[in-house]
Design a protein around this motif. Structure first.
Motif, PDB file in Angstrom:
ATOM      1  N   GLU A   1     -62.903 -26.127  14.015  1.00 42.60           N
ATOM      2  CA  GLU A   1     -64.333 -25.655  14.775  1.00 42.60           C
ATOM      3  C   GLU A   1     -64.369 -24.330  14.167  1.00 42.60           C
ATOM      4  O   GLU A   1     -63.426 -23.578  13.632  1.00 42.60           O
ATOM      5  CB  GLU A   1     -63.834 -25.449  16.298  1.00 42.60           C
ATOM      6  N   ALA A   2     -65.482 -23.695  14.429  1.00 37.73           N
ATOM      7  CA  ALA A   2     -65.647 -22.428  13.840  1.00 37.73           C
ATOM      8  C   ALA A   2     -66.490 -21.472  15.169  1.00 37.73           C
ATOM      9  O   ALA A   2     -67.180 -22.105  15.935  1.00 37.73           O
ATOM     10  CB  ALA A   2     -66.559 -22.069  12.554  1.00 37.73           C
ATOM     11  N   MET A   3     -66.158 -20.168  15.085  1.00 40.64           N
ATOM     12  CA  MET A   3     -66.783 -19.430  16.087  1.00 40.64           C
ATOM     13  C   MET A   3     -68.298 -19.347  15.818  1.00 40.64           C
ATOM     14  O   MET A   3     -68.604 -19.455  14.461  1.00 40.64           O
ATOM     15  CB  MET A   3     -66.222 -17.903  15.923  1.00 40.64           C
ATOM     16  N   SER A   4     -69.124 -18.975  16.622  1.00 40.29           N
ATOM     17  CA  SER A   4     -70.399 -18.624  16.592  1.00 40.29           C
ATOM     18  C   SER A   4     -70.818 -17.603  15.803  1.00 40.29           C
ATOM     19  O   SER A   4     -69.714 -16.506  16.013  1.00 40.29           O
ATOM     20  CB  SER A   4     -71.522 -18.859  17.794  1.00 40.29           C
ATOM     21  N   PRO A   5     -71.846 -17.108  15.051  1.00 38.18           N
ATOM     22  CA  PRO A   5     -72.049 -15.671  14.488  1.00 38.18           C
ATOM     23  C   PRO A   5     -72.061 -14.889  15.435  1.00 38.18           C
ATOM     24  O   PRO A   5     -71.503 -13.417  15.238  1.00 38.18           O
ATOM     25  CB  PRO A   5     -73.536 -16.031  13.860  1.00 38.18           C
ATOM     26  N   GLY A   6     -72.445 -15.025  16.768  1.00 35.89           N
ATOM     27  CA  GLY A   6     -72.381 -13.930  17.747  1.00 35.89           C
ATOM     28  C   GLY A   6     -71.139 -13.652  18.064  1.00 35.89           C
ATOM     29  O   GLY A   6     -70.730 -12.663  18.499  1.00 35.89           O
ATOM     30  N   GLU A   7     -70.148 -14.666  18.438  1.00 39.11           N
ATOM     31  CA  GLU A   7     -68.772 -14.307  18.799  1.00 39.11           C
ATOM     32  C   GLU A   7     -68.041 -13.786  17.583  1.00 39.11           C
ATOM     33  O   GLU A   7     -67.281 -12.868  18.142  1.00 39.11           O
ATOM     34  CB  GLU A   7     -68.166 -15.874  18.962  1.00 39.11           C
ATOM     35  N   TYR A   8     -68.414 -14.192  16.398  1.00 41.86           N
ATOM     36  CA  TYR A   8     -67.666 -13.210  15.351  1.00 41.86           C
ATOM     37  C   TYR A   8     -68.090 -11.944  15.497  1.00 41.86           C
ATOM     38  O   TYR A   8     -67.211 -10.786  15.134  1.00 41.86           O
ATOM     39  CB  TYR A   8     -67.948 -13.830  14.027  1.00 41.86           C
ATOM     40  N   ALA A   9     -69.472 -11.444  15.594  1.00 39.24           N
ATOM     41  CA  ALA A   9     -70.011 -10.163  15.825  1.00 39.24           C
ATOM     42  C   ALA A   9     -69.462  -9.575  16.832  1.00 39.24           C
ATOM     43  O   ALA A   9     -69.248  -8.267  16.542  1.00 39.24           O
ATOM     44  CB  ALA A   9     -71.384 -10.436  15.648  1.00 39.24           C
ATOM     45  N   SER A  10     -68.812  -9.968  17.906  1.00 36.14           N
ATOM     46  CA  SER A  10     -68.490  -9.220  18.940  1.00 36.14           C
ATOM     47  C   SER A  10     -66.771  -8.851  18.646  1.00 36.14           C
ATOM     48  O   SER A  10     -66.258  -8.261  19.594  1.00 36.14           O
ATOM     49  CB  SER A  10     -68.267 -10.166  20.185  1.00 36.14           C
ATOM     50  N   GLY A  11     -66.272  -9.298  17.573  1.00 39.49           N
ATOM     51  CA  GLY A  11     -64.848  -8.835  17.126  1.00 39.49           C
ATOM     52  C   GLY A  11     -63.860  -9.389  18.003  1.00 39.49           C
ATOM     53  O   GLY A  11     -62.804  -9.019  18.204  1.00 39.49           O
ATOM     54  N   GLY A  12     -64.297 -10.667  18.422  1.00 46.82           N
ATOM     55  CA  GLY A  12     -63.214 -11.517  19.335  1.00 46.82           C
ATOM     56  C   GLY A  12     -63.097 -11.109  20.763  1.00 46.82           C
ATOM     57  O   GLY A  12     -62.266 -11.417  21.488  1.00 46.82           O
ATOM     58  N   ALA A  13     -64.102 -10.281  21.145  1.00 46.28           N
ATOM     59  CA  ALA A  13     -64.265  -9.985  22.535  1.00 46.28           C
ATOM     60  C   ALA A  13     -64.216 -11.159  23.616  1.00 46.28           C
ATOM     61  O   ALA A  13     -64.891 -12.206  23.480  1.00 46.28           O
ATOM     62  CB  ALA A  13     -65.495  -9.062  23.151  1.00 46.28           C
ATOM     63  N   GLY A  14     -63.297 -11.014  24.606  1.00 46.24           N
ATOM     64  CA  GLY A  14     -63.132 -12.068  25.496  1.00 46.24           C
ATOM     65  C   GLY A  14     -62.321 -13.282  25.249  1.00 46.24           C
ATOM     66  O   GLY A  14     -62.053 -14.244  25.815  1.00 46.24           O
ATOM     67  N   LEU A  15     -61.817 -13.068  23.851  1.00 42.02           N
ATOM     68  CA  LEU A  15     -60.817 -14.248  23.254  1.00 42.02           C
ATOM     69  C   LEU A  15     -59.472 -13.719  23.355  1.00 42.02           C
ATOM     70  O   LEU A  15     -58.879 -12.868  23.038  1.00 42.02           O
ATOM     71  CB  LEU A  15     -61.217 -14.443  21.716  1.00 42.02           C
ATOM     72  N   GLU A  16     -58.534 -14.838  23.773  1.00 40.91           N
ATOM     73  CA  GLU A  16     -57.098 -14.686  23.907  1.00 40.91           C
ATOM     74  C   GLU A  16     -56.561 -15.300  22.630  1.00 40.91           C
ATOM     75  O   GLU A  16     -56.794 -16.356  22.588  1.00 40.91           O
ATOM     76  CB  GLU A  16     -56.503 -15.236  25.196  1.00 40.91           C
ATOM     77  N   ILE A  17     -55.812 -14.479  22.014  1.00 42.90           N
ATOM     78  CA  ILE A  17     -55.249 -14.961  20.842  1.00 42.90           C
ATOM     79  C   ILE A  17     -53.620 -14.760  20.866  1.00 42.90           C
ATOM     80  O   ILE A  17     -53.125 -13.650  21.246  1.00 42.90           O
ATOM     81  CB  ILE A  17     -55.562 -14.366  19.694  1.00 42.90           C
ATOM     82  N   LEU A  18     -53.038 -15.965  20.847  1.00 43.41           N
ATOM     83  CA  LEU A  18     -51.588 -16.017  21.020  1.00 43.41           C
ATOM     84  C   LEU A  18     -50.812 -15.865  19.292  1.00 43.41           C
ATOM     85  O   LEU A  18     -51.624 -16.306  18.558  1.00 43.41           O
ATOM     86  CB  LEU A  18     -50.997 -17.294  21.540  1.00 43.41           C
TER      87      LEU A  18
END
Length: 288
Positions: free
Chosen positions: A107-124
């Motif tokens: 899967e891929a992030m949407s352009p908007g999600e990418y532009a947000s710098g990963g805001a709201g995303l939890e990365i393990l």
């Protein structure tokens, strides 16, 4: 601290790559082909032990592997196993590589999600052993999103590199959550069905990375061919930038991209690792 994968005595562990990396450095600095005895002596190992470790990791003798590390071999590989990405995909070759069979979805992030710098995303994240030394792996609940090889750059630089890609994300150390995917991705557990990927990048970058996933193990390509395959034949420089920004090195096989001349070019995680990967895959392909 690096987490040991299952079966730490398997040929695919950090100790064996460490031996290979030191051997590559010696081969690079030698003015002529080194004998098995000479290599073993310089590594402080018995000839028999060095032969066992080396052959177990790569599947061929040290002498044969030296041939895979030369510029001449890279050029020969480009001539003999060069395929345009489109032709490889149409012919079904993208399904023949070990890794491609594991990545049954991404899967891929949407352009908007990418532009947000990963805001709201939890990365393990977690540290593991791999066939190419210590590896930092990051992932979301959707799949592996980052991988950084530390053998050349060091663990601190590897961590900083991935953290900087998604500055607004939240990061948590949790290697156990990632372990099944990592084991599958590096062929350490073949009972697992898949190692999903979550591609976090700009739309153009993701197009380039998707094209790389179609390239079979044991084959190579050029930046120009990637540009053609994604419908932007004049964007060779932009393709090179996107290849260099690949956050999942080895799993998205940017090491299989060479310059048009057959020279290896650069590699984000270190040129010795790129040479080791190409030699490793060429040896595996020949042994098959």
């Amino acid at each position: 601290m690096t987490q040991m994968m299952q079966n730490s005595d398997t040929p695919q562990n950090a100790y064996h790559y460490g031996v290979i990396a030191r051997a590559i450095a010696l081969i690079d600095s030698a003015e002529e082909t080194l004998s098995l005895d000479a290599l073993a002596a310089q590594l402080g190992m018995s000839t028999a032990h060095f032969q066992r470790v080396f052959s177990a990791w790569v599947g061929v003798s040290p002498k044969r592997y030296q041939q895979y590390l030369t510029l001449g071999h890279a050029k020969a590989l480009l001539r003999a196993r060069f395929t345009t990405l489109e032709a490889a995909h149409v012919a079904g070759l993208s399904g023949t590589g070990r890794l491609h069979d594991l990545f049954v979805r991404w899967e891929a992030m949407s352009p908007g999600e990418y532009a947000s710098g990963g805001a709201g995303l939890e990365i393990l994240w977690g540290w593991f052993d791999s066939p190419f030394g210590a590896v930092l792996v990051m992932g979301t609940d959707k799949g592996i999103c980052g991988l950084s090889l530390a053998a050349e750059m060091g663990e601190d630089a590897a961590m900083d590199d991935l953290l900087a890609r998604w500055p607004a994300a939240t990061f948590a150390e949790d290697p156990e959550r990632l372990r099944p995917w990592v084991l599958a991705a590096f062929g350490m557990d073949r009972t697992l069905e898949r190692a999903p990927l979550y591609l976090i990048g700009a739309p153009f970058q993701i197009k380039v990375w998707e094209a790389l996933l179609k390239l079979p193990e044991g084959h190579v390509t050029t930046y120009g061919e990637i540009a053609k395959a994604i419908g932007t034949p004049k964007a060779v420089r932009a393709v090179g930038t996107a290849v260099g920004r690949n956050p999942i090195g080895y799993l998205i096989p940017c090491h299989r991209v060479l310059r048009k001349s057959g020279e290896l070019g650069g590699y984000h995680w270190g040129l010795p690792i790129k040479r080791a990967m190409l030699g490793y895959e060429a040896a595996r392909a020949e042994s098959r």
